[in-house]
Motif scaffolding. Structure first.
Motif, PDB file in Angstrom:
ATOM      1  N   ALA A   1       0.828  -1.197   0.000  1.00  0.00           N
ATOM      2  CA  ALA A   1       0.000   0.000   0.000  1.00  0.00           C
ATOM      3  C   ALA A   1       0.869   1.256   0.000  1.00  0.00           C
ATOM      4  CB  ALA A   1      -0.940  -0.005   1.192  1.00  0.00           C
ATOM      5  N   MET A   2       1.912   1.251   0.820  1.00  0.00           N
ATOM      6  CA  MET A   2       2.786   2.429   0.859  1.00  0.00           C
ATOM      7  C   MET A   2       3.399   2.708  -0.506  1.00  0.00           C
ATOM      8  SD  MET A   2       5.003   2.367   4.398  1.00  0.00           S
ATOM      9  CE  MET A   2       6.102   3.686   3.901  1.00  0.00           C
ATOM     10  N   LEU A   3       3.819   1.649  -1.194  1.00  0.00           N
ATOM     11  CA  LEU A   3       4.455   1.826  -2.497  1.00  0.00           C
ATOM     12  C   LEU A   3       3.468   2.404  -3.506  1.00  0.00           C
ATOM     13  CD1 LEU A   3       6.974   1.556  -4.228  1.00  0.00           C
ATOM     14  CD2 LEU A   3       6.299  -0.800  -4.715  1.00  0.00           C
ATOM     15  N   SER A   4       2.254   1.897  -3.513  1.00  0.00           N
ATOM     16  CA  SER A   4       1.247   2.414  -4.442  1.00  0.00           C
ATOM     17  C   SER A   4       0.996   3.896  -4.203  1.00  0.00           C
ATOM     18  CB  SER A   4      -0.070   1.654  -4.294  1.00  0.00           C
ATOM     19  OG  SER A   4       0.089   0.321  -4.719  1.00  0.00           O
ATOM     20  N   VAL A   5       0.888   4.286  -2.950  1.00  0.00           N
ATOM     21  CA  VAL A   5       0.662   5.694  -2.610  1.00  0.00           C
ATOM     22  C   VAL A   5       1.824   6.542  -3.116  1.00  0.00           C
ATOM     23  CG1 VAL A   5       0.470   7.341  -0.687  1.00  0.00           C
ATOM     24  CG2 VAL A   5      -0.820   5.200  -0.629  1.00  0.00           C
ATOM     25  N   ARG A   6       3.036   6.078  -2.892  1.00  0.00           N
ATOM     26  CA  ARG A   6       4.232   6.818  -3.325  1.00  0.00           C
ATOM     27  C   ARG A   6       4.272   6.944  -4.849  1.00  0.00           C
ATOM     28  NH1 ARG A   6       7.779  10.211  -0.701  1.00  0.00           N
ATOM     29  NH2 ARG A   6       9.740  10.194  -1.833  1.00  0.00           N
ATOM     30  N   VAL A   7       3.920   5.881  -5.554  1.00  0.00           N
ATOM     31  CA  VAL A   7       3.880   5.922  -7.020  1.00  0.00           C
ATOM     32  C   VAL A   7       2.919   7.016  -7.475  1.00  0.00           C
ATOM     33  CG1 VAL A   7       3.149   4.678  -9.099  1.00  0.00           C
ATOM     34  CG2 VAL A   7       4.558   3.529  -7.395  1.00  0.00           C
ATOM     35  N   PHE A   8       1.731   7.056  -6.894  1.00  0.00           N
ATOM     36  CA  PHE A   8       0.748   8.058  -7.289  1.00  0.00           C
ATOM     37  C   PHE A   8       1.202   9.466  -6.921  1.00  0.00           C
ATOM     38  CE2 PHE A   8      -2.009   4.277  -7.440  1.00  0.00           C
ATOM     39  CZ  PHE A   8      -2.481   4.431  -8.728  1.00  0.00           C
ATOM     40  N   GLU A   9       1.857   9.636  -5.770  1.00  0.00           N
ATOM     41  CA  GLU A   9       2.359  10.955  -5.360  1.00  0.00           C
ATOM     42  C   GLU A   9       3.407  11.489  -6.328  1.00  0.00           C
ATOM     43  OE1 GLU A   9       2.045  10.551  -0.477  1.00  0.00           O
ATOM     44  OE2 GLU A   9       3.995  10.314  -1.442  1.00  0.00           O
ATOM     45  N   ILE A  10       4.317  10.622  -6.742  1.00  0.00           N
ATOM     46  CA  ILE A  10       5.466  11.065  -7.542  1.00  0.00           C
ATOM     47  C   ILE A  10       5.199  10.999  -9.049  1.00  0.00           C
ATOM     48  CG2 ILE A  10       7.932  10.676  -8.040  1.00  0.00           C
ATOM     49  CD1 ILE A  10       7.464  11.604  -5.142  1.00  0.00           C
ATOM     50  N   GLU A  41      17.095  -5.226  -9.169  1.00  0.00           N
ATOM     51  CA  GLU A  41      17.246  -4.096 -10.097  1.00  0.00           C
ATOM     52  C   GLU A  41      15.981  -3.248 -10.119  1.00  0.00           C
ATOM     53  OE1 GLU A  41      17.986  -7.328 -10.926  1.00  0.00           O
ATOM     54  OE2 GLU A  41      20.164  -7.125 -10.915  1.00  0.00           O
ATOM     55  N   ASP A  42      14.806  -3.894 -10.140  1.00  0.00           N
ATOM     56  CA  ASP A  42      13.524  -3.163 -10.084  1.00  0.00           C
ATOM     57  C   ASP A  42      13.490  -2.271  -8.849  1.00  0.00           C
ATOM     58  OD1 ASP A  42      12.403  -4.568 -12.303  1.00  0.00           O
ATOM     59  OD2 ASP A  42      11.361  -5.996 -11.000  1.00  0.00           O
ATOM     60  N   ILE A  43      13.803  -2.866  -7.718  1.00  0.00           N
ATOM     61  CA  ILE A  43      13.713  -2.151  -6.448  1.00  0.00           C
ATOM     62  C   ILE A  43      14.644  -0.942  -6.448  1.00  0.00           C
ATOM     63  CG2 ILE A  43      14.192  -2.299  -3.957  1.00  0.00           C
ATOM     64  CD1 ILE A  43      13.122  -5.227  -4.125  1.00  0.00           C
ATOM     65  N   LEU A  44      15.872  -1.138  -6.892  1.00  0.00           N
ATOM     66  CA  LEU A  44      16.828  -0.028  -6.902  1.00  0.00           C
ATOM     67  C   LEU A  44      16.384   1.084  -7.847  1.00  0.00           C
ATOM     68  CD1 LEU A  44      20.177  -2.026  -6.750  1.00  0.00           C
ATOM     69  CD2 LEU A  44      19.035  -0.788  -4.885  1.00  0.00           C
ATOM     70  N   GLU A  45      15.878   0.725  -9.007  1.00  0.00           N
ATOM     71  CA  GLU A  45      15.423   1.719  -9.978  1.00  0.00           C
ATOM     72  C   GLU A  45      14.184   2.455  -9.465  1.00  0.00           C
ATOM     73  OE1 GLU A  45      15.677   4.147 -13.179  1.00  0.00           O
ATOM     74  OE2 GLU A  45      17.172   2.672 -12.553  1.00  0.00           O
ATOM     75  N   ILE A  46      13.249   1.715  -8.879  1.00  0.00           N
ATOM     76  CA  ILE A  46      12.043   2.341  -8.323  1.00  0.00           C
ATOM     77  C   ILE A  46      12.424   3.306  -7.201  1.00  0.00           C
ATOM     78  CG2 ILE A  46       9.941   1.877  -6.983  1.00  0.00           C
ATOM     79  CD1 ILE A  46       9.687  -0.745  -8.682  1.00  0.00           C
ATOM     80  N   CYS A  47      13.380   2.932  -6.377  1.00  0.00           N
ATOM     81  CA  CYS A  47      13.824   3.820  -5.298  1.00  0.00           C
ATOM     82  C   CYS A  47      14.397   5.120  -5.854  1.00  0.00           C
ATOM     83  CB  CYS A  47      14.847   3.125  -4.406  1.00  0.00           C
ATOM     84  SG  CYS A  47      14.076   1.869  -3.356  1.00  0.00           S
ATOM     85  N   LYS A  48      15.145   5.025  -6.952  1.00  0.00           N
ATOM     86  CA  LYS A  48      15.670   6.234  -7.597  1.00  0.00           C
ATOM     87  C   LYS A  48      14.534   7.098  -8.121  1.00  0.00           C
ATOM     88  CE  LYS A  48      19.674   4.263  -9.663  1.00  0.00           C
ATOM     89  NZ  LYS A  48      20.305   3.958 -10.935  1.00  0.00           N
ATOM     90  N   LEU A  49      13.609   6.471  -8.843  1.00  0.00           N
ATOM     91  CA  LEU A  49      12.498   7.202  -9.451  1.00  0.00           C
ATOM     92  C   LEU A  49      11.593   7.865  -8.419  1.00  0.00           C
ATOM     93  CD1 LEU A  49      11.488   4.577 -12.154  1.00  0.00           C
ATOM     94  CD2 LEU A  49      12.390   6.868 -12.625  1.00  0.00           C
ATOM     95  N   LEU A  50      11.397   7.182  -7.278  1.00  0.00           N
ATOM     96  CA  LEU A  50      10.448   7.657  -6.281  1.00  0.00           C
ATOM     97  C   LEU A  50      11.119   8.310  -5.074  1.00  0.00           C
ATOM     98  CD1 LEU A  50       7.886   4.699  -6.260  1.00  0.00           C
ATOM     99  CD2 LEU A  50       7.897   6.767  -7.671  1.00  0.00           C
ATOM    100  N   ASP A  51      12.444   8.490  -5.153  1.00  0.00           N
ATOM    101  CA  ASP A  51      13.200   9.131  -4.088  1.00  0.00           C
ATOM    102  C   ASP A  51      12.964   8.440  -2.735  1.00  0.00           C
ATOM    103  OD1 ASP A  51      15.029  11.003  -3.130  1.00  0.00           O
ATOM    104  OD2 ASP A  51      13.462  12.434  -2.585  1.00  0.00           O
ATOM    105  N   ILE A  52      13.137   7.130  -2.751  1.00  0.00           N
ATOM    106  CA  ILE A  52      13.021   6.328  -1.528  1.00  0.00           C
ATOM    107  C   ILE A  52      14.438   6.061  -1.014  1.00  0.00           C
ATOM    108  CG2 ILE A  52      12.335   4.089  -0.572  1.00  0.00           C
ATOM    109  CD1 ILE A  52      10.089   4.045  -2.735  1.00  0.00           C
TER     110      ILE A  52
END
Length: 68
Positions: A1-10, A41-52
């Motif tokens: 749920a947290m990830l989905s919210v962050r995706v929508f925010e960013i 790799e997905d996780i690292l890239e998503i963290c970059k994109l979403l500033d996690i």
């Protein structure tokens, strides 16, 4: 749920995240619905994109299961 919210925010949508990662919307949906795993790799890239931050990865990608 947290990830989905962050995706929508960013990014505004999971579609935008799929496009940024170069994967199909179906694949993205499967990952969010735990039918497929996020790769390292997905996780690292998503963290970059979403500033996690690195110390927040667990909060977004892993769930601790309670045991009896």
């Amino acid at each position: 749920a947290m990830l989905s919210v962050r995706v929508f925010e960013i990014l505004g949508s999971k579609r935008a995240l799929a496009k940024a990662l170069g994967i199909s919307e179906v694949t993205m949906s499967q990952k969010f619905n735990q039918k497929r795993k996020f790769s390292t790799e997905d996780i690292l890239e998503i963290c970059k994109l979403l500033d996690i931050a690195p110390d927040q990865i667990g909060d977004y990608f892993f769930t601790v299961k309670e045991t009896d």
